[in-house]
Design an enzyme around this catalytic site. Structure first.
Site, PDB file in Angstrom:
ATOM      1  N   CYS A 168       0.847  -1.200   0.000  1.00  0.00           N
ATOM      2  CA  CYS A 168       0.000   0.000   0.000  1.00  0.00           C
ATOM      3  C   CYS A 168       0.876   1.240   0.000  1.00  0.00           C
ATOM      4  O   CYS A 168       1.673   1.457   0.918  1.00  0.00           O
ATOM      5  CB  CYS A 168      -0.925  -0.006   1.214  1.00  0.00           C
ATOM      6  SG  CYS A 168      -1.811   1.557   1.420  1.00  0.00           S
ATOM      7  N   CYS A 209       0.459   3.494   3.107  1.00  0.00           N
ATOM      8  CA  CYS A 209       1.107   2.917   4.293  1.00  0.00           C
ATOM      9  C   CYS A 209       2.611   3.195   4.228  1.00  0.00           C
ATOM     10  O   CYS A 209       3.239   3.521   5.232  1.00  0.00           O
ATOM     11  CB  CYS A 209       0.856   1.415   4.372  1.00  0.00           C
ATOM     12  SG  CYS A 209      -0.749   0.944   5.052  1.00  0.00           S
ATOM     13  N   HIS A 251      -8.187   8.392   2.432  1.00  0.00           N
ATOM     14  CA  HIS A 251      -7.524   9.689   2.497  1.00  0.00           C
ATOM     15  C   HIS A 251      -8.545  10.788   2.273  1.00  0.00           C
ATOM     16  O   HIS A 251      -9.511  10.607   1.531  1.00  0.00           O
ATOM     17  CB  HIS A 251      -6.401   9.788   1.463  1.00  0.00           C
ATOM     18  CG  HIS A 251      -6.807   9.382   0.083  1.00  0.00           C
ATOM     19  ND1 HIS A 251      -6.915   8.055  -0.293  1.00  0.00           N
ATOM     20  CD2 HIS A 251      -7.144  10.110  -1.004  1.00  0.00           C
ATOM     21  CE1 HIS A 251      -7.296   7.992  -1.558  1.00  0.00           C
ATOM     22  NE2 HIS A 251      -7.457   9.227  -2.015  1.00  0.00           N
TER      23      HIS A 251
END
Ligand code: 5GP
Ligand code: ZN
Length: 112
Positions: free
Chosen positions: A3, A6, A98
Site C-alpha cells: 500500500c 502505508c 484519504h
C-alpha cells in the site's frame, strides 16, 4: 501489504509532509488539482471511508481534529473543500482512506 500510503506514512516512500503525529499524516498531493492540495491519512490502514467502524473511528476523529490547523497552516483562510473518494464509482485510485483538502482559489460549484 503493498500500500503506497502505508509506505508514505512509514517514511518508506518520500512525500512532502506538512503535519504528522502518532495517528495521522498530512502531505502534499503529487498531482495537485488546486493551488493547495493536501492529503490527510490515518497511519493505520483503512481501505476507505466505507470501512470506518467503532474500532477505527478514533483515527477519523483525529483527522478532523487536526484539519482546521492543517488548513490554517496552508494559508486556507477563506474556506476549502474536503473530499474522500470511495470505491469504483467514487473514482478512488488509492485504496487507503484519504481526505483531500483543496483550496487556495474559488473552487468549482459543481462537485461531479
Ligand atoms: P483518489 O483518486 O484515490 O481519491 O486520490 C489519490 C490521490 O493520491 C491523487 O490525487 C494522487 O495524485 C495522489 N497520489 C497518488 N500517488 C501518490 C504519491 O505517491 N505521493 C503523493 N504525494 N500523492 C500521490
Ligand atoms: Zn495502507
Amino acid at each position: 501489504m503493498d500500500c503506497i500510503f502505508c509506505k508514505i506514512a512509514a517514511g518508506e516512500i518520500p512525500s512532502t509532509k506538512v503535519f504528522e503525529n502518532d495517528k495521522i499524516v498530512a502531505f502534499k498531493d503529487l498531482n495537485p488539482q488546486a493551488p493547495v492540495h493536501l492529503l490527510v491519512i490515518p497511519r493505520e490502514h483503512i481501505a476507505s471511508a466505507d470501512e470506518v467502524n467503532a474500532d477505527n473511528a478514533l483515527s477519523i476523529a483525529e483527522i478532523f481534529k487536526n484539519i482546521p490547523s492543517i488548513a490554517a497552516d496552508a494559508g486556507l483562510t477563506n474556506g476549502y473543500r474536503i473530499i474522500t473518494n470511495i470505491g469504483e464509482d467514487g473514482c478512488q485510485s488509492v485504496k487507503h482512506m484519504h481526505f483531500h483538502i483543496l483550496g487556495g482559489t474559488k473552487l468549482a460549484e459543481r462537485m461531479c
